[in-house]
Design a protein around this motif. Sequence first.
Motif, short mmCIF file in Angstrom:
data_model
loop_
_atom_site.label_atom_id
_atom_site.label_comp_id
_atom_site.label_asym_id
_atom_site.label_seq_id
_atom_site.Cartn_x
_atom_site.Cartn_y
_atom_site.Cartn_z
N LEU A 1 0.85 -1.19 0.00
CA LEU A 1 0.00 0.00 0.00
C LEU A 1 0.88 1.24 0.00
O LEU A 1 2.05 1.18 0.40
N SER A 2 0.32 2.36 -0.43
CA SER A 2 1.03 3.61 -0.27
C SER A 2 1.12 3.93 1.22
O SER A 2 0.35 3.41 2.03
N ALA A 3 2.08 4.80 1.57
CA ALA A 3 2.23 5.22 2.96
C ALA A 3 0.90 5.75 3.50
O ALA A 3 0.51 5.47 4.63
N ARG A 4 0.19 6.49 2.66
CA ARG A 4 -1.08 7.09 3.09
C ARG A 4 -2.11 6.02 3.42
O ARG A 4 -2.83 6.13 4.41
N ASP A 5 -2.19 4.99 2.60
CA ASP A 5 -3.19 3.95 2.84
C ASP A 5 -2.74 2.97 3.91
O ASP A 5 -3.58 2.32 4.55
N ALA A 6 -1.43 2.83 4.09
CA ALA A 6 -0.93 1.89 5.10
C ALA A 6 -1.12 2.43 6.52
O ALA A 6 -1.32 1.66 7.47
N ALA A 7 -1.07 3.75 6.67
CA ALA A 7 -1.11 4.34 8.01
C ALA A 7 -2.37 3.96 8.80
O ALA A 7 -2.25 3.50 9.95
N PRO A 8 -3.58 4.11 8.24
CA PRO A 8 -4.76 3.73 9.04
C PRO A 8 -4.82 2.24 9.34
O PRO A 8 -5.36 1.84 10.38
N VAL A 9 -4.25 1.41 8.46
CA VAL A 9 -4.23 -0.03 8.72
C VAL A 9 -3.36 -0.33 9.94
O VAL A 9 -3.73 -1.08 10.85
N LEU A 10 -2.17 0.30 9.98
CA LEU A 10 -1.29 0.14 11.13
C LEU A 10 -1.98 0.59 12.42
O LEU A 10 -1.94 -0.11 13.45
N LEU A 11 -2.63 1.76 12.36
CA LEU A 11 -3.24 2.30 13.57
C LEU A 11 -4.41 1.44 14.03
O LEU A 11 -4.65 1.30 15.23
N LYS A 12 -5.13 0.87 13.08
CA LYS A 12 -6.26 0.01 13.44
C LYS A 12 -5.76 -1.14 14.33
O LYS A 12 -6.33 -1.45 15.36
N HIS A 13 -4.63 -1.75 13.91
CA HIS A 13 -4.10 -2.88 14.68
C HIS A 13 -3.41 -2.42 15.95
O HIS A 13 -3.18 -3.23 16.85
N ALA A 14 -3.05 -1.12 16.02
CA ALA A 14 -2.36 -0.61 17.21
C ALA A 14 -3.34 -0.33 18.34
O ALA A 14 -2.92 0.02 19.45
N ALA A 15 -4.62 -0.50 18.08
CA ALA A 15 -5.60 -0.13 19.10
C ALA A 15 -5.44 -0.96 20.38
O ALA A 15 -5.63 -0.45 21.47
N ARG A 16 -5.07 -2.22 20.22
CA ARG A 16 -4.96 -3.05 21.42
C ARG A 16 -3.57 -3.60 21.67
O ARG A 16 -3.22 -3.90 22.81
N GLN A 17 -2.77 -3.76 20.62
CA GLN A 17 -1.47 -4.41 20.80
C GLN A 17 -0.42 -3.69 19.95
O GLN A 17 -0.76 -3.01 18.99
N PRO A 18 0.86 -3.89 20.28
CA PRO A 18 1.90 -3.16 19.54
C PRO A 18 2.02 -3.59 18.08
O PRO A 18 1.84 -4.77 17.75
N VAL A 19 2.31 -2.64 17.23
CA VAL A 19 2.59 -2.90 15.82
C VAL A 19 3.96 -2.31 15.49
O VAL A 19 4.49 -1.51 16.26
N ALA A 20 4.53 -2.71 14.36
CA ALA A 20 5.88 -2.24 14.02
C ALA A 20 5.95 -1.77 12.58
O ALA A 20 5.26 -2.29 11.70
N LEU A 21 6.81 -0.78 12.38
CA LEU A 21 7.11 -0.26 11.06
C LEU A 21 8.62 -0.42 10.90
O LEU A 21 9.39 0.15 11.67
N VAL A 22 9.03 -1.22 9.91
CA VAL A 22 10.44 -1.62 9.81
C VAL A 22 11.11 -0.95 8.62
O VAL A 22 10.56 -0.95 7.50
N PHE A 23 12.30 -0.39 8.85
CA PHE A 23 13.10 0.25 7.80
C PHE A 23 14.43 -0.46 7.66
O PHE A 23 15.10 -0.71 8.66
#
Lengths: 241, 241
Positions: free
Chosen positions: A96-118
Amino acid sequence: MNKTFLLNNVRIVLSHTSHPGNIGSAARAMKTMGLADLRLVNPKRFPDPAAHAMSSGALDVLDNARVCASLEEALSGCVFTVGCTARRRDLSHPMLSARDAAPVLLKHAARQPVALVFGTEMSGLTNAELDRCQLLAHIPSNPDYSSLNLASAVQVLAYELRCALPGLPLPPADTPELAQHEDVELFYHQLERTLISTGFLNPAAPRRLMTRLRRLYARTLLEKEELNFLMGILKAMRKVD
Amino acid sequence: MNKTFLLNNVRIVLSHTSHPGNIGSAARAMKTMGLADLRLVNPKRFPDPAAHAMSSGALDVLDNARVCASLEEALSGCVFTVGCTARRRDLSHPMLSARDAAPVLLKHAARQPVALVFGTEMSGLTNAELDRCQLLAHIPSNPDYSSLNLASAVQVLAYELRCALPGLPLPPADTPELAQHEDVELFYHQLERTLISTGFLNPAAPRRLMTRLRRLYARTLLEKEELNFLMGILKAMRKVD
């Protein structure tokens, strides 16, 4: 409702960073957008005065950064991992584009940790690292020169996360708990052993079978309970052997 | 239709930059998003090895950058100027988020050059510089730490410009030609002289009158023909004196 608490559950993972200045700049970029959890997988030099110099007022992010011996360690406890990549990949993950990926990440961050890897400054994420991601995020860029500085890429993704906050629908209370990274890795390990023992997988000629299976399961976003019964199935199969 | 040609009409202006490394990083950030026109108003040190080191593969942007003695010179030929600011300002200009400002900039870039102006690392744009802008753009950020690195701010704005390209409606062919920066400045100069000669404006106690008039006219986005007749009115008034 203020949703900035979601940013506390977003971990930034920098893998094998060469230049400590970039680590400092990334810490600053994170803090400007309200991110605080930084993990460094085998950085070439850290701590380092250059990192501190570039972090400006974000010394707290840098001081709390954890150095990890492996990506596994850095992802411990995470239920969703997004890899940041500039290039298209073969056998590719959902991207996904960064713009479309951001809400997906945040959705999963609601209860448990998520990661963005570089990945590294020179070559980005390795294929082995990509195999640990459920989703890839890319930053739209000039096709003739798409090489964003590492901290700039962190800045853009962190900015998109912050911008995604206000419009984000709150997750329903009954969202199932997702399986954690290390438990899913254990499942892959058992699965591989089982496939080898049945003769389906030949370790001498694995034909990317595990990579394909990883990508299949990555798409499903395994729930904790689902993982439990998959592990049960594997255990039952080994007894039959 | 490919609209990337619009980016050729977007000029990035960095005013009084202290650190040459930031100039190099900004050049790289520009190039990753397809921007090429960089103007530097009185940089502290330029050219400088640190700028070249940080520009990475964007040496062409750096080599073509023009050093200007004043903001006036840097804005020459532009018909629309946006200032990038982190803080709210009093007597404020219209202000948009970076996301909402990007399509406005591109709309005006369809026929004539536009500019995006960034102030110093320490204090941003001066009030005199803000008076040359028709619009302010701000980057949403952590209220407790909103200090983006200069090149990071350039990266975010340039990224928003690139993201705004695909959805941008093409401008109608009969868009009126806008007045250029230097001609509008000449108008302000003549207007001030006229107001002083009529006694309406007391140079010893100007009460921000010219700033208020600038902001009024900035909102109107003067067309070239409109500016011509305003200049005609001023000329006629001086003859009556």
